[in-house]
Design a protein around this motif. Structure first.
Motif, PDB file in Angstrom:
ATOM      1  N   SER A 197       0.651  -1.200   0.011  1.00  0.00           N
ATOM      2  CA  SER A 197      -0.014   0.022  -0.070  1.00  0.00           C
ATOM      3  C   SER A 197       0.988   1.356  -0.109  1.00  0.00           C
ATOM      4  O   SER A 197       0.560   2.033  -0.626  1.00  0.00           O
ATOM      5  CB  SER A 197      -0.882   0.298   1.123  1.00  0.00           C
ATOM      6  N   CYS A 198       1.970   1.279   0.705  1.00  0.00           N
ATOM      7  CA  CYS A 198       2.913   2.312   0.725  1.00  0.00           C
ATOM      8  C   CYS A 198       3.654   2.596  -0.460  1.00  0.00           C
ATOM      9  O   CYS A 198       3.588   3.593  -1.047  1.00  0.00           O
ATOM     10  CB  CYS A 198       3.814   2.114   1.969  1.00  0.00           C
ATOM     11  N   VAL A 199       4.081   1.536  -0.940  1.00  0.00           N
ATOM     12  CA  VAL A 199       4.760   1.579  -2.343  1.00  0.00           C
ATOM     13  C   VAL A 199       3.612   2.076  -3.576  1.00  0.00           C
ATOM     14  O   VAL A 199       3.987   2.805  -4.401  1.00  0.00           O
ATOM     15  CB  VAL A 199       5.176   0.351  -2.673  1.00  0.00           C
ATOM     16  N   ASN A 200       2.376   1.543  -3.313  1.00  0.00           N
ATOM     17  CA  ASN A 200       1.438   2.078  -4.381  1.00  0.00           C
ATOM     18  C   ASN A 200       1.358   3.570  -4.359  1.00  0.00           C
ATOM     19  O   ASN A 200       1.179   4.215  -5.237  1.00  0.00           O
ATOM     20  CB  ASN A 200       0.070   1.402  -4.164  1.00  0.00           C
ATOM     21  N   LYS A 201       1.112   3.970  -3.073  1.00  0.00           N
ATOM     22  CA  LYS A 201       0.811   5.586  -2.743  1.00  0.00           C
ATOM     23  C   LYS A 201       1.993   6.162  -3.446  1.00  0.00           C
ATOM     24  O   LYS A 201       1.872   7.414  -4.094  1.00  0.00           O
ATOM     25  CB  LYS A 201       0.581   6.034  -1.511  1.00  0.00           C
ATOM     26  N   GLU A 202       3.321   5.583  -2.981  1.00  0.00           N
ATOM     27  CA  GLU A 202       4.595   6.425  -3.434  1.00  0.00           C
ATOM     28  C   GLU A 202       4.769   6.536  -5.018  1.00  0.00           C
ATOM     29  O   GLU A 202       4.870   7.697  -5.588  1.00  0.00           O
ATOM     30  CB  GLU A 202       5.796   5.523  -2.858  1.00  0.00           C
ATOM     31  N   TYR A 203       4.379   5.249  -5.555  1.00  0.00           N
ATOM     32  CA  TYR A 203       4.612   5.376  -6.992  1.00  0.00           C
ATOM     33  C   TYR A 203       3.328   6.365  -7.654  1.00  0.00           C
ATOM     34  O   TYR A 203       3.679   6.769  -8.775  1.00  0.00           O
ATOM     35  CB  TYR A 203       4.697   3.863  -7.605  1.00  0.00           C
ATOM     36  N   GLU A 204       2.371   6.020  -7.174  1.00  0.00           N
ATOM     37  CA  GLU A 204       1.182   6.801  -7.694  1.00  0.00           C
ATOM     38  C   GLU A 204       1.416   8.411  -7.529  1.00  0.00           C
ATOM     39  O   GLU A 204       1.171   9.032  -8.509  1.00  0.00           O
ATOM     40  CB  GLU A 204      -0.096   6.514  -7.163  1.00  0.00           C
ATOM     41  N   SER A 205       1.829   8.838  -6.497  1.00  0.00           N
ATOM     42  CA  SER A 205       2.524  10.224  -6.287  1.00  0.00           C
ATOM     43  C   SER A 205       3.444  10.723  -7.361  1.00  0.00           C
ATOM     44  O   SER A 205       3.244  11.610  -7.805  1.00  0.00           O
ATOM     45  CB  SER A 205       2.854  10.315  -4.908  1.00  0.00           C
ATOM     46  N   LYS A 206       4.472   9.705  -7.636  1.00  0.00           N
ATOM     47  CA  LYS A 206       5.533   9.881  -8.458  1.00  0.00           C
ATOM     48  C   LYS A 206       4.926  10.132  -9.877  1.00  0.00           C
ATOM     49  O   LYS A 206       5.333  11.149 -10.648  1.00  0.00           O
ATOM     50  CB  LYS A 206       6.564   9.073  -8.419  1.00  0.00           C
ATOM     51  N   ALA A 207       3.916   9.109 -10.018  1.00  0.00           N
ATOM     52  CA  ALA A 207       3.364   9.271 -11.463  1.00  0.00           C
ATOM     53  C   ALA A 207       2.552  10.533 -11.718  1.00  0.00           C
ATOM     54  O   ALA A 207       2.581  11.093 -12.986  1.00  0.00           O
ATOM     55  CB  ALA A 207       2.383   7.854 -11.867  1.00  0.00           C
ATOM     56  N   MET A 208       1.755  10.581 -10.682  1.00  0.00           N
ATOM     57  CA  MET A 208       0.996  11.933 -10.775  1.00  0.00           C
ATOM     58  C   MET A 208       1.784  13.255 -10.786  1.00  0.00           C
ATOM     59  O   MET A 208       1.591  14.155 -11.793  1.00  0.00           O
ATOM     60  CB  MET A 208       0.052  12.126  -9.518  1.00  0.00           C
ATOM     61  N   THR A 209       2.967  13.298 -10.323  1.00  0.00           N
ATOM     62  CA  THR A 209       3.854  14.567 -10.452  1.00  0.00           C
ATOM     63  C   THR A 209       4.356  14.615 -11.913  1.00  0.00           C
ATOM     64  O   THR A 209       4.291  15.536 -12.336  1.00  0.00           O
ATOM     65  CB  THR A 209       5.005  14.334  -9.500  1.00  0.00           C
TER      66      THR A 209
END
Length: 141
Positions: A116-128
């Motif tokens: 879950s943490c990794v998904n949030k981290e990667y999703e945040s990077k992708a959105m940025t």
């Protein structure tokens, strides 16, 4: 007596015909509803809803990369700590740092927390990254 038997046969045939028509009608209605529901799923709404920016595949690729490179010196059955740290040091520190996995240990609860943490981290990077691309396009226009 024969007439009563004939009447019963006719009523069974009519009943059977009715149930067949009913079954066919229900099938047509169910297909119609499925098509409508599928079309509604494609319409409007939040375009980012259910969109995970390829996070799952990014995470899987990162895990494979870690396993083949940074963690290749560790036995594949015992390299979960290495792969987790390599994939996301920040998430590893949040989930496993205080109590690292023992060799071969499987902890579904912490694995899900890490995922879950990794998904949030990667999703945040992708959105940025997506915002940067949009801003770049707007500058060029």
């Amino acid at each position: 007596e024969e007439e009563k038997i004939r009447e019963k046969k006719v009523s069974y045939v009519q009943y059977g015909h009715f149930t067949m028509k009913l079954s066919h009608s229900l099938l047509v209605i169910m297909i119609f509803l499925a098509i409508i529901q599928n079309c509604e799923g494609r319409r409007g709404g939040n375009p980012n809803k259910n969109k995970n920016f390829g996070v799952e595949s990014q995470w899987q690729k990162a895990m494979i990369n870690c396993e083949q490179n940074e963690c290749k010196h560790v036995n594949s059955e015992d390299n979960d700590n290495c792969k987790a740290f390599c994939t996301s040091p920040e998430c590893y520190n949040r989930v496993y740092a205080d109590d690292p996995l023992e060799d071969g240990e499987i902890d579904p609860k912490r694995r899900e927390a890490f995922r879950s943490c990794v998904n949030k981290e990667y999703e945040s990077k992708a959105m940025t990254e997506q915002r940067k691309r949009i801003a770049e396009k707007q500058r060029k226009s």
